[in-house]
Design a protein around this motif. Sequence first.
Motif, short mmCIF file in Angstrom:
data_model
loop_
_atom_site.label_atom_id
_atom_site.label_comp_id
_atom_site.label_asym_id
_atom_site.label_seq_id
_atom_site.Cartn_x
_atom_site.Cartn_y
_atom_site.Cartn_z
N LEU B 108 -3.46 -12.32 6.63
CA LEU B 108 -4.43 -11.84 6.92
C LEU B 108 -5.40 -12.43 7.81
O LEU B 108 -5.75 -13.70 7.68
CB LEU B 108 -5.34 -11.07 5.92
N PRO B 109 -5.60 -11.93 8.99
CA PRO B 109 -6.60 -12.71 10.07
C PRO B 109 -7.98 -12.47 9.25
O PRO B 109 -8.34 -11.84 8.66
CB PRO B 109 -6.49 -11.87 11.23
N PRO B 111 -11.83 -11.96 9.33
CA PRO B 111 -12.52 -11.01 10.04
C PRO B 111 -13.80 -11.85 10.30
O PRO B 111 -14.24 -12.95 9.90
CB PRO B 111 -13.16 -9.98 9.01
N THR B 122 -15.41 -5.68 0.81
CA THR B 122 -14.65 -5.17 1.69
C THR B 122 -13.27 -5.90 1.94
O THR B 122 -12.27 -5.42 1.98
CB THR B 122 -15.41 -5.23 2.97
N ASN B 123 -13.50 -7.26 2.16
CA ASN B 123 -12.29 -8.07 2.05
C ASN B 123 -11.35 -7.80 1.09
O ASN B 123 -9.93 -7.75 1.20
CB ASN B 123 -12.62 -9.60 1.79
N ARG B 125 -11.03 -5.22 -0.86
CA ARG B 125 -10.36 -3.85 -0.97
C ARG B 125 -9.35 -3.77 0.29
O ARG B 125 -8.28 -3.49 0.32
CB ARG B 125 -11.36 -2.76 -0.43
N ASP B 126 -9.85 -4.39 1.66
CA ASP B 126 -8.99 -4.60 2.65
C ASP B 126 -7.50 -5.32 2.26
O ASP B 126 -6.46 -4.97 2.83
CB ASP B 126 -9.40 -5.19 3.85
N ARG B 127 -7.71 -6.40 1.53
CA ARG B 127 -6.53 -6.98 1.24
C ARG B 127 -5.56 -6.27 0.43
O ARG B 127 -4.28 -6.21 0.66
CB ARG B 127 -7.03 -8.34 0.50
N LEU B 129 -5.15 -3.05 0.37
CA LEU B 129 -4.87 -1.97 1.31
C LEU B 129 -3.68 -2.67 2.27
O LEU B 129 -2.50 -2.08 2.31
CB LEU B 129 -5.65 -1.36 2.03
N TRP B 130 -4.02 -3.51 2.56
CA TRP B 130 -2.91 -4.44 3.79
C TRP B 130 -1.75 -4.77 2.85
O TRP B 130 -0.54 -4.40 3.42
CB TRP B 130 -3.83 -5.60 4.37
N PRO B 191 -9.02 3.40 -6.94
CA PRO B 191 -8.72 4.45 -5.92
C PRO B 191 -9.33 4.37 -4.68
O PRO B 191 -8.59 4.70 -3.65
CB PRO B 191 -8.62 5.74 -6.77
N THR B 192 -10.60 4.15 -4.60
CA THR B 192 -11.18 4.30 -3.47
C THR B 192 -12.45 3.37 -3.42
O THR B 192 -12.97 2.73 -4.61
CB THR B 192 -12.40 5.82 -3.26
N ARG B 193 -12.74 3.09 -2.21
CA ARG B 193 -13.84 1.94 -2.29
C ARG B 193 -15.37 2.54 -2.85
O ARG B 193 -15.24 3.71 -2.60
CB ARG B 193 -14.13 1.48 -0.83
#
Lengths: 142, 198
Positions: B108-109, B111, B122-123, B125-127, B129-130, B191-193
């Motif tokens: 992961l780059p 942010p 956020t990180n 959750r993004d991680r 998902l990614w 399931p969701t943020r």
Amino acid sequence: MTEPDEVLLNELQAMWQRRDPMPVDLPDRIVAAIAAEDLEFELLSLSAITETAVRGDEAQVLECATDELTLLVRISDEPDGSRRVDGWSEGVRQVELLTPVGRRVADVGDGGRFEFDDVPRGPVRLRLRGERKAFQTPEIEV
Amino acid sequence: MATTGGTEQLWNDATRHFVHWRDGDTAAMDELVRLLTPVLWQVARAQHLDEETAGDVVQSAWLALVRNPDSVRDPVAVGRWLTTATRREAWRVARQRGRTDPVVDEDLPLPASRSAEEEATTNLRDRSLWHAVAQLSDRCQRLLRVAAFLDRPDYARLAADLDMPVGSIGPTRGRCLAKLRTLLAANGAGPTRGANHD
């Protein structure tokens, strides 16, 4: 789209925007490339060869010749009072008519013919694309 | 940049800029470029192109538009025309080179740094998902990325590019999302943020 799908897709969109954003200079690069594309038009100089009044019609004929192209343009009246532009060219494959209300494109037919009918009165320019180069006329009043 | 919900506004703005540009306002093209390039970038990256190539692909689509504006018969379709041109060119380039390494498997780059807790959440959750996306099939990855950025993707063209029957795009998208949920759950991600983290 069901609600949960939409939520998840929105989350994915936000994730990709954060994790894989467009390089910030990309739009500038593209704007510059488009501007360069516009600069590549060589400006032509046109000269009037004749202006005649035949049966009340007024036709104007302009010409231009360079090493890379020859162009003859005739501007005349349509029966309905609008104007038409007929052209004969060599070394050109596509012609664009730029008018105050938009641009139109015509392919160049056999014998180098092209035409635009129903042209509103006012200033226009022609852009001509050859195989390797593009050209643009100064404004012509039609 | 628009969210999926704001996509309609995005396309409306695009149409307005394009009409102004066709009417002779050259500055309107700059506006159009700034508006749509972020979306076109995502469309190009969906084909797993490296950054430089993806940028070139997006630029090619813009130049094709400028060189032949009349190929957009209806100004309302300018956004669709550009995304299709970008997707096709990206697809062509990707095929030409042979499939390159999937972008999604890269680390992961980092942010641009914001602050503290919000970023950590956020990180995380993004991680999740990614990494979940990375476990999907290549087809699912491409389909979801395009679907995430285009509210109403042109299914017929998308189907051709992804080599799928038109009628299967909607159901496939549903299956890809379901699979993604399963992977997220298996990885222990909520399931969701906005769900509680403790």
